[in-house]
Write a protein that holds these residues in place. Structure first.
Motif, short mmCIF file in Angstrom:
data_model
loop_
_atom_site.label_atom_id
_atom_site.label_comp_id
_atom_site.label_asym_id
_atom_site.label_seq_id
_atom_site.Cartn_x
_atom_site.Cartn_y
_atom_site.Cartn_z
N ASP A 186 16.95 -36.41 -59.91
CA ASP A 186 16.48 -37.91 -59.49
C ASP A 186 15.79 -37.38 -57.93
N GLY A 187 16.19 -36.27 -57.16
CA GLY A 187 15.33 -36.16 -55.96
C GLY A 187 15.53 -37.08 -54.80
N LEU A 188 16.97 -37.42 -54.85
CA LEU A 188 17.15 -38.21 -53.38
C LEU A 188 17.07 -37.44 -52.23
N TRP A 189 17.65 -35.99 -51.93
CA TRP A 189 17.55 -35.00 -51.13
C TRP A 189 16.06 -34.85 -50.88
N LEU A 190 15.08 -34.84 -51.89
CA LEU A 190 13.72 -34.58 -51.65
C LEU A 190 13.12 -35.52 -50.83
N GLU A 191 13.52 -36.74 -51.18
CA GLU A 191 13.00 -37.99 -50.40
C GLU A 191 13.43 -37.82 -49.09
N ASP A 192 14.61 -37.39 -48.63
CA ASP A 192 15.37 -37.46 -47.26
C ASP A 192 14.42 -36.20 -46.47
N LEU A 193 13.95 -35.18 -47.18
CA LEU A 193 13.22 -34.10 -46.56
C LEU A 193 11.78 -34.68 -46.38
N ILE A 194 11.20 -35.32 -47.33
CA ILE A 194 10.02 -36.04 -46.86
C ILE A 194 10.08 -36.80 -45.74
N GLU A 195 10.88 -37.54 -45.49
CA GLU A 195 11.03 -38.50 -44.33
C GLU A 195 11.10 -37.82 -42.98
N ARG A 196 11.95 -36.64 -43.23
CA ARG A 196 12.09 -35.83 -42.11
C ARG A 196 10.78 -34.91 -41.64
N LEU A 197 9.87 -34.76 -42.70
CA LEU A 197 8.64 -34.08 -42.45
C LEU A 197 7.69 -35.06 -41.64
N ARG A 198 7.71 -36.53 -42.11
CA ARG A 198 7.08 -37.45 -41.71
C ARG A 198 7.04 -37.42 -40.08
N LEU A 199 8.51 -36.99 -39.59
CA LEU A 199 8.72 -37.36 -38.17
C LEU A 199 8.74 -36.04 -37.44
N VAL A 200 8.52 -34.89 -38.18
CA VAL A 200 8.28 -33.61 -37.48
C VAL A 200 7.49 -33.42 -36.36
N ALA A 201 7.66 -32.94 -35.02
CA ALA A 201 6.57 -32.86 -34.17
C ALA A 201 6.30 -31.33 -33.75
N SER A 202 6.60 -30.20 -34.49
CA SER A 202 6.28 -29.20 -34.07
C SER A 202 5.95 -28.41 -35.70
N ALA A 203 5.01 -27.24 -35.31
CA ALA A 203 4.55 -26.50 -36.46
C ALA A 203 5.53 -25.65 -37.06
N ALA A 204 6.37 -25.27 -35.95
CA ALA A 204 7.68 -24.40 -36.65
C ALA A 204 8.49 -25.50 -37.77
N GLU A 205 8.79 -26.30 -37.10
CA GLU A 205 9.86 -27.35 -37.79
C GLU A 205 9.24 -27.59 -38.96
N LEU A 206 7.86 -27.90 -38.98
CA LEU A 206 7.30 -28.51 -40.30
C LEU A 206 7.13 -27.28 -41.34
N HIS A 207 6.89 -26.03 -40.92
CA HIS A 207 7.28 -24.96 -41.84
C HIS A 207 8.36 -24.85 -42.16
N ARG A 208 9.60 -24.90 -41.51
CA ARG A 208 10.95 -24.82 -41.82
C ARG A 208 11.34 -25.79 -43.14
#
Length: 189
Positions: A71-93
């Motif tokens: 169903d991918g609900l947690w995948l959607e949450d991670l996409i939203e967190r990716l959208r808001l990320v502000a650093s390359a290290a956090e983006l990679h993680r």
């Protein structure tokens, strides 16, 4: 399985070594580079090599996740967190977490393990981290968000071929971004 096939040899207290048999059918020009090295001491991967290897593996993982009916609900949450990320290290993680979650959605523990190993190798690659203020950072973040949304949509619909294509195209976009100085990307509709 690799040990049974004679491709690796486990040495107690020393590690796992690639055998000469493994190279008989492999890349002759790279034999010396890996001969008698434990896997834990393999040389750092080349950036485009690791992206291509990930492309092959992750595309099949996306296909399997669609077939598994995730169903991918947690995948959607991670996409939203990716959208808001502000650093390359956090983006990679977070990007690594997204790919790992997709592998979990495939319901295949070996695919999950392989995906995690690929991400560890990718972390070793010198181009794995971009400075958050470098121009490609925003393009990289937007690419990941858009491509992951397309992959997730296909997974949710159970469209395994589309999920495979979306992930394959994601890695094509990544390779194009890292090969060029521009941030113009080809995004599938």
């Amino acid at each position: 399985m690799l040990e049974v096939k004679g491709l690796v040899q486990s040495r107690q207290g020393s590690g796992i070594y690639i055998t000469k048999t493994a190279y008989a059918e492999g890349w002759p020009e790279r034999k010396e580079e890996f001969a008698d090295h434990p896997l834990s001491e393999a040389p750092a991967p080349k950036w485009l090599d690791i992206l291509h290897a990930q492309q092959c593996l992750e595309s099949h993982i996306a296909k399997q996740a669609a077939l598994a009916g995730a169903d991918g609900l947690w995948l959607e949450d991670l996409i939203e967190r990716l959208r808001l990320v502000a650093s390359a290290a956090e983006l990679h993680r977070l990007n690594g977490q997204w790919h790992s979650a997709l592998a979990q959605a495939s319901r295949n523990t070996e695919l999950l393990w392989l995906s995690q190993q690929m991400w560890e190798r990718r972390a070793q690659a010198s181009a794995a981290h971009l400075a958050s203020d470098a121009p490609p950072f925003v393009a990289l973040r937007n690419l990941c968000v858009g491509d992951h949304k397309r992959t997730l949509e296909a997974v949710r619909k159970g469209d395994s071929d589309r999920a495979y294509y979306a992930m394959w195209h994601h890695f094509e976009n990544l390779k194009a971004l890292y090969k060029s100085e521009t941030t113009a990307l080809s995004l599938p509709s």
